[in-house]
Design an enzyme around this catalytic site. Structure first.
Site, mmCIF file in Angstrom:
data_model
loop_
_atom_site.group_PDB
_atom_site.id
_atom_site.type_symbol
_atom_site.label_atom_id
_atom_site.label_comp_id
_atom_site.label_asym_id
_atom_site.label_seq_id
_atom_site.Cartn_x
_atom_site.Cartn_y
_atom_site.Cartn_z
ATOM 1 N N LYS A 103 -12.034 -2.010 6.977
ATOM 2 C CA LYS A 103 -11.235 -2.883 7.833
ATOM 3 C C LYS A 103 -11.768 -2.851 9.267
ATOM 4 C CE LYS A 103 -8.686 -3.164 4.190
ATOM 5 N NZ LYS A 103 -7.532 -2.444 3.726
ATOM 6 N N TRP A 110 0.829 -1.212 0.000
ATOM 7 C CA TRP A 110 0.000 0.000 0.000
ATOM 8 C C TRP A 110 0.857 1.254 0.000
ATOM 9 C CZ3 TRP A 110 -4.142 -1.379 -1.994
ATOM 10 C CH2 TRP A 110 -4.804 -2.548 -1.625
ATOM 11 N N ASP A 139 -1.618 6.656 6.254
ATOM 12 C CA ASP A 139 -2.709 5.748 5.906
ATOM 13 C C ASP A 139 -2.932 4.847 7.122
ATOM 14 O OD1 ASP A 139 -4.270 3.636 4.995
ATOM 15 O OD2 ASP A 139 -3.044 3.203 3.221
#
Ligand SMILES: *Cc1c(COP(=O)(O)O)cnc(C)c1O
Length: 360
Positions: free
Chosen positions: A196, A102, A172
């Site tokens: 999530k 990511w 993030d």
């Protein structure tokens, strides 16, 4: 009805209490005679939902008044472009730490817009650790410094934040959102996809220091312009109404169960149970260096591909689902987000013990 324990990295489990409340309110939300799914996003009743979600988030995360809270779409991945478009507006430079897929995707996207430096990487060991940062490598006039706080695929987390001085730190936090207290004031921007730990898919929450807004590049698509979204109170266009409603129910659940301190305690207790077993097992081992272990995502392996596959298959049959690891790590990964009860991790560890006994 029989529910499984779902160890998916995302979308992932939601608290059962929240699902039940949503079911109860499905046909008639709060006497409105309609489902939240059917409501105008401009209605008074919906306004209370979105404003209520923001107020709860501010309270639970202790967000300072000089930060804006935005409810956005496009996934965490859309922010990979929005971040350089909105903030790479001074020197045109930014620093990134590459701690996994990511972070790397965010870095690659930013390269389209300016001079982007990878100040450190843990790619040499399949991202199994958080690299030590050397401040002399940092770009002094960078417009921002970017990290991925919890690395969902590899199971690492920053226990200490980089000291970036006056350069705004952007993180993030998709896979550690609301898992423990966080000092928002240390960041220029925090953001994460909701699927999530916060809500179903379709929502990104961004928390942005106000003084960083308003300098987006001219070419920035309107929908990616954080200032426009902030000025419209996240209602520039139709927001993901139902997902924001579930987000509000999850926030109420967090508040009622003791807030982020209590959440952290529960998460630590769950993770300890699993890590302690991984450390003593002769068959399974964790893939991450101990000091950088995530509370949320726990990758582990055996020494045999065959055993890994057998384990995943038998675990699934026992109601422990989505334990297959990411293809770049192999083996298994247990994502044990906020909504995973202690009993779920207990059942997993007991299952692993049985499996080890029966297969060695
Ligand atoms: C899942 C995840 C993403 C991607 O999220 P999308 O909403 O699918 O774009 C980005 N970063 C992290 C840390 C993630 O866990």
């Amino acid at each position: 009805m029989s529910r499984v324990y779902n160890f998916s990295a995302g979308p992932s489990m939601l608290p059962e209490e929240v699902l039940k409340q949503a079911a109860d309110e499905m046909l008639d939300y709060n006497g409105s005679g309609q489902s939240v799914m059917e409501m105008s996003h401009r209605s008074k009743v919906y306004d209370e939902i979105i404003k209520g979600a923001e107020a709860l988030l501010r309270e639970i995360m202790n967000i300072p008044d000089n930060y804006k809270v935005l409810f956005l779409q496009g996934g965490a991945s859309a922010q990979f472009s929005a971040i350089p478009l909105n903030f790479m507006n001074g020197s045109g430079k930014a620093d990134y730490v590459i701690t996994g897929q990511w972070a790397k995707k965010a870095y690659q996207e930013a390269q389209k817009y300016g001079e982007v430096k990878a100040v450190a990487s843990s790619a040499d060991k399949t991202f199994s650790y958080i690299p030590k940062l050397d401040k002399s490598e940092f770009t002094p006039d960078a417009d921002y410094f970017y990290i991925c706080m919890n690395n969902t695929i590899y199971g690492t987390v920053y226990h200490e934040l980089p000291d970036t001085g006056d350069v705004p730190l952007i993180a993030d936090i998709s896979s550690c959102f609301l898992s423990e207290p966080i000092d928002v004031s240390k960041f220029g921007m925090l953001y994460g996809g909701a699927q999530k730990n916060v809500a179903p898919a379709g929502l990104v929450i961004a928390i942005i220091r106000e003084d960083l807004l308003g300098n987006a590049r001219d070419i920035t698509p309107t929908m990616l312009n954080y200032k426009i979204q902030a000025d419209a109170d996240s209602l520039y266009n139709t927001p993901p109404c139902y997902t924001i409603y579930i987000c509000k129910l999850v926030l109420e659940w967090i508040k009622r169960t003791g807030g982020l301190e209590a959440m952290k305690e529960r998460n630590e207790k769950k993770a300890k149970l699993l890590y302690d077993y991984l450390d003593e097992s002769k068959m399974f081992r964790g893939t991450v260096v101990k000091e950088d272990r995530s509370l949320m995502n726990v990758p582990f392996v055996t020494d045999s591909e065959e055993l890994n596959a057998k384990f995943v298959k038998e675990a699934t049959e026992a109601g422990l689902v989505n334990l297959k690891g990411h293809r770049t790590v192999g083996g298994m990964r247990a994502s044990i987000y906020n909504a995973m009860p202690y009993e779920g991790v207990e059942k997993l560890v007991n299952f692993m013990k049985e499996f080890e006994k029966n297969n060695s």
